[in-house]
Design a protein around this motif. Sequence first.
Motif, PDB file in Angstrom:
ATOM      1  N   SER A   4       0.806  -1.225   0.000  1.00  0.00           N
ATOM      2  CA  SER A   4       0.000   0.000   0.000  1.00  0.00           C
ATOM      3  C   SER A   4       0.843   1.280   0.000  1.00  0.00           C
ATOM      4  CB  SER A   4      -0.918   0.010   1.231  1.00  0.00           C
ATOM      5  OG  SER A   4      -0.148  -0.109   2.424  1.00  0.00           O
ATOM      6  N   VAL A   5       2.135   1.173   0.357  1.00  0.00           N
ATOM      7  CA  VAL A   5       3.004   2.346   0.489  1.00  0.00           C
ATOM      8  C   VAL A   5       3.495   2.799  -0.887  1.00  0.00           C
ATOM      9  CG1 VAL A   5       5.197   3.211   1.416  1.00  0.00           C
ATOM     10  CG2 VAL A   5       3.720   1.760   2.821  1.00  0.00           C
ATOM     11  N   THR A   6       3.283   4.081  -1.205  1.00  0.00           N
ATOM     12  CA  THR A   6       3.736   4.640  -2.485  1.00  0.00           C
ATOM     13  C   THR A   6       4.973   5.518  -2.339  1.00  0.00           C
ATOM     14  OG1 THR A   6       2.246   6.530  -2.266  1.00  0.00           O
ATOM     15  CG2 THR A   6       1.409   4.590  -3.449  1.00  0.00           C
ATOM     16  N   SER A   7       5.270   5.970  -1.115  1.00  0.00           N
ATOM     17  CA  SER A   7       6.406   6.860  -0.893  1.00  0.00           C
ATOM     18  C   SER A   7       7.022   6.592   0.471  1.00  0.00           C
ATOM     19  CB  SER A   7       5.953   8.323  -0.981  1.00  0.00           C
ATOM     20  OG  SER A   7       7.020   9.209  -0.694  1.00  0.00           O
ATOM     21  N   ILE A   8       8.359   6.524   0.508  1.00  0.00           N
ATOM     22  CA  ILE A   8       9.090   6.429   1.773  1.00  0.00           C
ATOM     23  C   ILE A   8       9.621   7.821   2.086  1.00  0.00           C
ATOM     24  CG2 ILE A   8      11.021   5.374   3.008  1.00  0.00           C
ATOM     25  CD1 ILE A   8      10.760   2.967   1.144  1.00  0.00           C
ATOM     26  N   GLY A   9       9.255   8.347   3.236  1.00  0.00           N
ATOM     27  CA  GLY A   9       9.575   9.727   3.567  1.00  0.00           C
ATOM     28  C   GLY A   9      11.038   9.975   3.890  1.00  0.00           C
ATOM     29  N   GLU A  10      11.390  11.233   3.957  1.00  0.00           N
ATOM     30  CA  GLU A  10      12.754  11.640   4.288  1.00  0.00           C
ATOM     31  C   GLU A  10      13.157  11.117   5.670  1.00  0.00           C
ATOM     32  OE1 GLU A  10      13.384  15.801   3.873  1.00  0.00           O
ATOM     33  OE2 GLU A  10      12.621  15.885   1.811  1.00  0.00           O
ATOM     34  N   GLN A  11      14.339  10.536   5.725  1.00  0.00           N
ATOM     35  CA  GLN A  11      14.940  10.064   6.973  1.00  0.00           C
ATOM     36  C   GLN A  11      14.118   8.985   7.670  1.00  0.00           C
ATOM     37  OE1 GLN A  11      15.751  13.528   9.422  1.00  0.00           O
ATOM     38  NE2 GLN A  11      16.761  14.600   7.738  1.00  0.00           N
ATOM     39  N   ALA A  12      13.258   8.300   6.929  1.00  0.00           N
ATOM     40  CA  ALA A  12      12.336   7.332   7.536  1.00  0.00           C
ATOM     41  C   ALA A  12      13.065   6.252   8.333  1.00  0.00           C
ATOM     42  CB  ALA A  12      11.463   6.696   6.461  1.00  0.00           C
ATOM     43  N   VAL A  22      15.826  -5.105   3.545  1.00  0.00           N
ATOM     44  CA  VAL A  22      14.607  -4.335   3.326  1.00  0.00           C
ATOM     45  C   VAL A  22      13.834  -4.947   2.163  1.00  0.00           C
ATOM     46  CG1 VAL A  22      13.650  -2.112   2.621  1.00  0.00           C
ATOM     47  CG2 VAL A  22      15.584  -2.176   4.188  1.00  0.00           C
ATOM     48  N   THR A  23      12.544  -5.187   2.368  1.00  0.00           N
ATOM     49  CA  THR A  23      11.653  -5.610   1.292  1.00  0.00           C
ATOM     50  C   THR A  23      10.646  -4.498   1.049  1.00  0.00           C
ATOM     51  OG1 THR A  23      11.864  -7.932   1.938  1.00  0.00           O
ATOM     52  CG2 THR A  23      10.004  -7.342   0.525  1.00  0.00           C
ATOM     53  N   MET A  24      10.631  -3.992  -0.159  1.00  0.00           N
ATOM     54  CA  MET A  24       9.779  -2.851  -0.497  1.00  0.00           C
ATOM     55  C   MET A  24       8.558  -3.322  -1.273  1.00  0.00           C
ATOM     56  SD  MET A  24      12.704  -0.099  -1.624  1.00  0.00           S
ATOM     57  CE  MET A  24      14.113   0.228  -0.564  1.00  0.00           C
ATOM     58  N   GLY A  25       7.421  -2.704  -1.015  1.00  0.00           N
ATOM     59  CA  GLY A  25       6.169  -3.064  -1.665  1.00  0.00           C
ATOM     60  C   GLY A  25       6.118  -2.674  -3.128  1.00  0.00           C
ATOM     61  N   ALA A  26       5.248  -3.358  -3.876  1.00  0.00           N
ATOM     62  CA  ALA A  26       5.180  -3.198  -5.326  1.00  0.00           C
ATOM     63  C   ALA A  26       4.616  -1.857  -5.769  1.00  0.00           C
ATOM     64  CB  ALA A  26       4.343  -4.328  -5.918  1.00  0.00           C
ATOM     65  N   ALA A  27       3.912  -1.139  -4.874  1.00  0.00           N
ATOM     66  CA  ALA A  27       3.301   0.140  -5.247  1.00  0.00           C
ATOM     67  C   ALA A  27       4.240   1.324  -5.056  1.00  0.00           C
ATOM     68  CB  ALA A  27       2.028   0.360  -4.432  1.00  0.00           C
ATOM     69  N   LEU A  28       5.434   1.080  -4.533  1.00  0.00           N
ATOM     70  CA  LEU A  28       6.349   2.164  -4.199  1.00  0.00           C
ATOM     71  C   LEU A  28       6.795   2.920  -5.449  1.00  0.00           C
ATOM     72  CD1 LEU A  28       7.836   3.382  -1.716  1.00  0.00           C
ATOM     73  CD2 LEU A  28       9.776   1.915  -2.317  1.00  0.00           C
ATOM     74  N   GLU A  29       6.760   4.264  -5.375  1.00  0.00           N
ATOM     75  CA  GLU A  29       7.179   5.116  -6.492  1.00  0.00           C
ATOM     76  C   GLU A  29       8.341   6.032  -6.142  1.00  0.00           C
ATOM     77  OE1 GLU A  29       3.821   7.304  -7.849  1.00  0.00           O
ATOM     78  OE2 GLU A  29       2.781   5.550  -8.670  1.00  0.00           O
ATOM     79  N   THR A  30       8.466   6.412  -4.864  1.00  0.00           N
ATOM     80  CA  THR A  30       9.476   7.396  -4.485  1.00  0.00           C
ATOM     81  C   THR A  30      10.189   6.968  -3.206  1.00  0.00           C
ATOM     82  OG1 THR A  30       8.131   9.171  -5.430  1.00  0.00           O
ATOM     83  CG2 THR A  30       9.905   9.824  -3.942  1.00  0.00           C
ATOM     84  N   ILE A  31      11.517   7.012  -3.259  1.00  0.00           N
ATOM     85  CA  ILE A  31      12.339   6.850  -2.061  1.00  0.00           C
ATOM     86  C   ILE A  31      12.963   8.215  -1.803  1.00  0.00           C
ATOM     87  CG2 ILE A  31      14.269   5.627  -0.987  1.00  0.00           C
ATOM     88  CD1 ILE A  31      13.787   3.361  -3.024  1.00  0.00           C
ATOM     89  N   THR A  53      11.917   7.675  -8.644  1.00  0.00           N
ATOM     90  CA  THR A  53      12.928   8.610  -8.154  1.00  0.00           C
ATOM     91  C   THR A  53      13.560   8.088  -6.875  1.00  0.00           C
ATOM     92  OG1 THR A  53      11.710  10.481  -9.093  1.00  0.00           O
ATOM     93  CG2 THR A  53      13.337  10.986  -7.391  1.00  0.00           C
ATOM     94  N   ILE A  54      14.893   8.186  -6.820  1.00  0.00           N
ATOM     95  CA  ILE A  54      15.650   7.884  -5.604  1.00  0.00           C
ATOM     96  C   ILE A  54      16.314   9.183  -5.169  1.00  0.00           C
ATOM     97  CG2 ILE A  54      17.467   6.480  -4.568  1.00  0.00           C
ATOM     98  CD1 ILE A  54      16.936   4.398  -6.764  1.00  0.00           C
ATOM     99  N   GLY A  55      15.936   9.684  -4.016  1.00  0.00           N
ATOM    100  CA  GLY A  55      16.340  11.013  -3.579  1.00  0.00           C
ATOM    101  C   GLY A  55      17.772  11.111  -3.088  1.00  0.00           C
ATOM    102  N   ASN A  56      18.193  12.340  -2.840  1.00  0.00           N
ATOM    103  CA  ASN A  56      19.532  12.610  -2.340  1.00  0.00           C
ATOM    104  C   ASN A  56      19.781  11.893  -1.012  1.00  0.00           C
ATOM    105  OD1 ASN A  56      20.406  14.304  -4.415  1.00  0.00           O
ATOM    106  ND2 ASN A  56      19.450  16.097  -3.483  1.00  0.00           N
ATOM    107  N   GLN A  57      20.956  11.296  -0.913  1.00  0.00           N
ATOM    108  CA  GLN A  57      21.421  10.641   0.309  1.00  0.00           C
ATOM    109  C   GLN A  57      20.535   9.469   0.744  1.00  0.00           C
ATOM    110  OE1 GLN A  57      22.410  13.570   3.380  1.00  0.00           O
ATOM    111  NE2 GLN A  57      22.611  15.148   1.813  1.00  0.00           N
TER     112      GLN A  57
END
Length: 267
Positions: A4-12, A22-31, A53-57
């Motif tokens: 269900s997760v589409t985005s992993i937030g900053e510094q999560a 780490v196992t990430m869900g299939a709906a993920l669009e942004t790290i 998109t894979i963000g800075n750091q």
Amino acid sequence: IPNSVTSIGEQAFQNCTALESVTMGAALETINASAFSNCSALKNVVIPDGVKTIGNQAFNNCSALKNLVIPNSVTSIGNSFKNCSGLESVKLSENLKTIGDGAFYNCSSLASIEIPNSVTSIGSEAFYECKALESVTIGEGIKTLPNSVFFGCSMLKNVVVPNTVTEIKGNVFQGCSSLTSATIGSGVQKIGGSLFNGCSKLTDVYCLATTLPATHDDVFNKYAYGNDKYIGNMTLYVPAEALNIYKSTAPWCDFGTIKALGEDTAI
């Protein structure tokens, strides 16, 4: 991480130093930025197809990470894998357009990298001090090689700048102390300073441009690292129709030997 997760937030998960997998869900669009930075025990990450998109750091200082596949859905990575010192292999997305500044800075175990033709922008210091890097393929979508992009890649032996590149900025191959051969593509129009400083084993430079590229004063610094025979030990190969102009124009004329392409050897 559930589907269900589409985005992993900053510094999560920043500084989760015991996290190994780490196992990430299939709906993920942004790290997002710093999502897993400083997870120094992280060994296994599977980035699902669908991430764009894979963000800075995002994974900076994940020193136990060994292998990485960036799926074809990803179009942009930032300064995302700096100081991943255990990273040995990376497969980049075939649809990647942007590699950010310092993206793989000091990934000191990385042995090879193939930059796909889809990449149109690569940041400064993207592969800075990747000391195990022996093989680099530069894609034909890149127009500019930025400052210090391969600085200190001390195991790199051969490099070919494709004909599509028009500008090579400063210090691009500085400190590549195992480099023996370098090819400058036919499209290069401008070269910055200190291009090969510290490349003590470099013997052959091939410049395919029929029109002399504009150069910085110290582009081939013949006194680099105190060696007053630095450029004099090298052979420059150029197109036959441009041989005389290279021989009579500084700094190209400082090469010890200048020959027409195809004479004695071939690239």
